[in-house]
Design an enzyme around this catalytic site. Structure first.
Site, short mmCIF file in Angstrom:
data_model
loop_
_atom_site.label_atom_id
_atom_site.label_comp_id
_atom_site.label_asym_id
_atom_site.label_seq_id
_atom_site.Cartn_x
_atom_site.Cartn_y
_atom_site.Cartn_z
N TYR A 1 0.84 -1.19 0.00
CA TYR A 1 0.00 0.00 0.00
C TYR A 1 0.89 1.25 0.00
CZ TYR A 1 -3.50 3.31 1.73
OH TYR A 1 -4.33 4.39 1.89
N THR B 1 1.54 3.76 1.78
CA THR B 1 2.34 4.23 2.93
C THR B 1 3.35 3.18 3.42
OG1 THR B 1 0.69 3.39 4.46
CG2 THR B 1 0.47 5.69 3.80
N LYS B 2 3.38 2.02 2.79
CA LYS B 2 4.18 0.93 3.35
C LYS B 2 5.66 1.04 2.95
CE LYS B 2 0.87 -1.18 5.59
NZ LYS B 2 -0.33 -0.41 5.34
N THR B 3 6.48 0.15 3.54
CA THR B 3 7.93 0.29 3.39
C THR B 3 8.42 -0.09 1.99
OG1 THR B 3 8.17 -1.92 4.28
CG2 THR B 3 8.39 -0.10 5.84
#
Ligand SMILES: Cc1ncc(COP(=O)(O)O)c(C=O)c1O
Length: 402
Positions: free
Chosen positions: A184, A186-188
């Site tokens: 997603y 915002t993920k790393t």
């Protein structure tokens, strides 16, 4: 306080740039936009990166969790242990299959699932446990494996926050039968939207590959490619959960940077911790010695008994100084749906409730500039110091209605 906003620092900013743009342009020029050879390449590289036997790329972590539970043949009425401190995706997938999510309290140190509480909630219907590696710190997987063995449970790890992370030197993604990742925004590692399920179970991998694309048997995506054929067989009523080569192009670039990006987040976390440990009213995240966090989130906890303001006022003050924050998470048992459907009430899972009231997630991402890190440190420190009340213990309660 009427301090002027120096510069607005968003809670998150994706670390994407020219390399990702070039990779996307190449896919568009090639003209194969959906799942194809790049997806297969991304799956192979991802499996190698986390040391997994199989990796199946899907449209989200939610889809990954759903497919794993489908692959273990979760039946209506079956129960699955889920920590209450998580995103609703972790529990809703149990409901997709007619199962019952059994919400479990958390450990106040790590904010991960409390295994003693989990064991107390096991019944003859309990089939599986979904440990969530909150903020990127792995759960105690040795204990979880012992519990699962003793009580005959399947394990599906929710590693939406935990890329890359490791437990006793072994990467998350290779520790259990199933591990679900999120890409997603915002993920790393981001592909905008997307997810991956890794597994050690070859039959389950095959089942998930089929179910992610309408239940079409064997490489259904190839039917429009040069090596494919027009003929296909539908074996099951599957889902439309496939990945795309546009996402894979992003993923392949991001995967190369994954270690370096984690290093930058780790450095930011160290800077925060060094600065905030001087402040009495702040409690800092601690990673246990036998594991490595991805540092997806930096969850600061307020010592509310030392402050004249509550968490929401603290967030408001940070916002006034231009700093975006978030809260991970509103416990699921306090959400209207879980209260209504499963009868949860305020007070049911007290550790999760008390930690929720104290938690603030600060910005932590590789594109943060030096002066932005300094600005966050200065704002958090000054708000805490100004609001500290050395003696009186203040009472804070959950707002009715949440
Ligand atoms: C712990 C956790 N699990 C699952 C998800 C779902 O991920 P996705 O948006 O990729 O479906 C999220 C998303 O934020 C999450 O935080």
């Amino acid at each position: 306080m009427t301090s002027k906003i120096l510069h607005r620092i968003p809670f998150h900013r994706a670390a994407v740039g020219e390399e990702e743009i070039a990779a996307l342009a190449e896919v568009i020029r090639d003209g194969w936009l959906t799942m194809g050879a790049r997806t297969v390449e991304f799956e192979n590289q991802f499996a190698q990166y986390v040391g997994a036997s199989h990796a199946v790329a899907v449209s989200s972590c939610t889809a990954a969790l759903h497919l794993a539970l489908e692959a273990i043949d979760l039946q209506p009425g079956d129960e699955v242990l889920v920590p209450t401190t998580t995103f609703t995706a972790t529990a809703e997938v149990v409901v997709y299959l007619g199962g019952r999510p059994v919400l479990v309290d958390i450990d106040t140190e790590t904010l991960n699932i409390d295994l003693r509480d989990a064991e107390r909630r096991i019944t003859s219907r309990t089939r599986a446990i979904i440990p969530v590696h909150l903020a990127g710190q792995p759960c105690d997987m040795a204990e979880i494996h012992q519990l699962a063995k003793r009580r005959n449970l399947r394990i599906v790890e929710d590693a939406a926050h935990a890329l890359p992370a490791s437990y006793r030197g072994q990467p998350v993604g290779s520790l259990s039968e199933f591990t679900a990742f999120s890409f997603y925004a915002t993920k790393t590692l981001t592909t905008g939207e997307g997810g991956m399920i890794t597994t050690e179970n070859a039959a389950a991998a095959e089942r998930m590959r089929m179910m992610r694309l309408h239940g079409i048997a064997r490489d259904g995506w190839k039917r429009y490619s040069a090596e494919g054929t027009w003929y296909y067989e539908v074996q099951q009523a599957g889902y439309k959960y496939n990945f795309t080569d546009l996402q894979a192009a992003l993923g392949l670039v991001q995967l190369k940077k994954c270690d370096a990006m984690r290093e930058t987040r780790r450095r930011i976390a160290k800077r925060y911790t060094k600065a905030f440990q001087m402040v009495d009213s702040l409690e800092l995240p601690r990673v246990l010695e036998d594991r490595e966090s991805s540092w997806h989130l930096y969850i600061l906890r307020l010592a509310l008994d030392k402050l004249r303001i509550d968490r929401d006022q603290f967030i408001g003050a940070l916002n006034q100084q231009g700093i975006g924050t978030s809260v991970h998470f509103i416990p699921l048992h306090l959400q209207p749906y879980y209260r209504r459907e499963f009868g949860y009430r305020l007070g049911d899972l007290p550790n999760a409730e008390s930690q929720y009231l104290r938690s603030i997630s600060l910005p932590i991402y590789p594109t943060m500039r030096e002066e932005e890190i300094e600005q966050v440190i200065a704002a958090v420190t000054s708000i805490a110091r100004e609001a500290e009340c050395p003696s009186s213990a203040t009472q804070h309660a959950i707002t009715p209605g949440i």
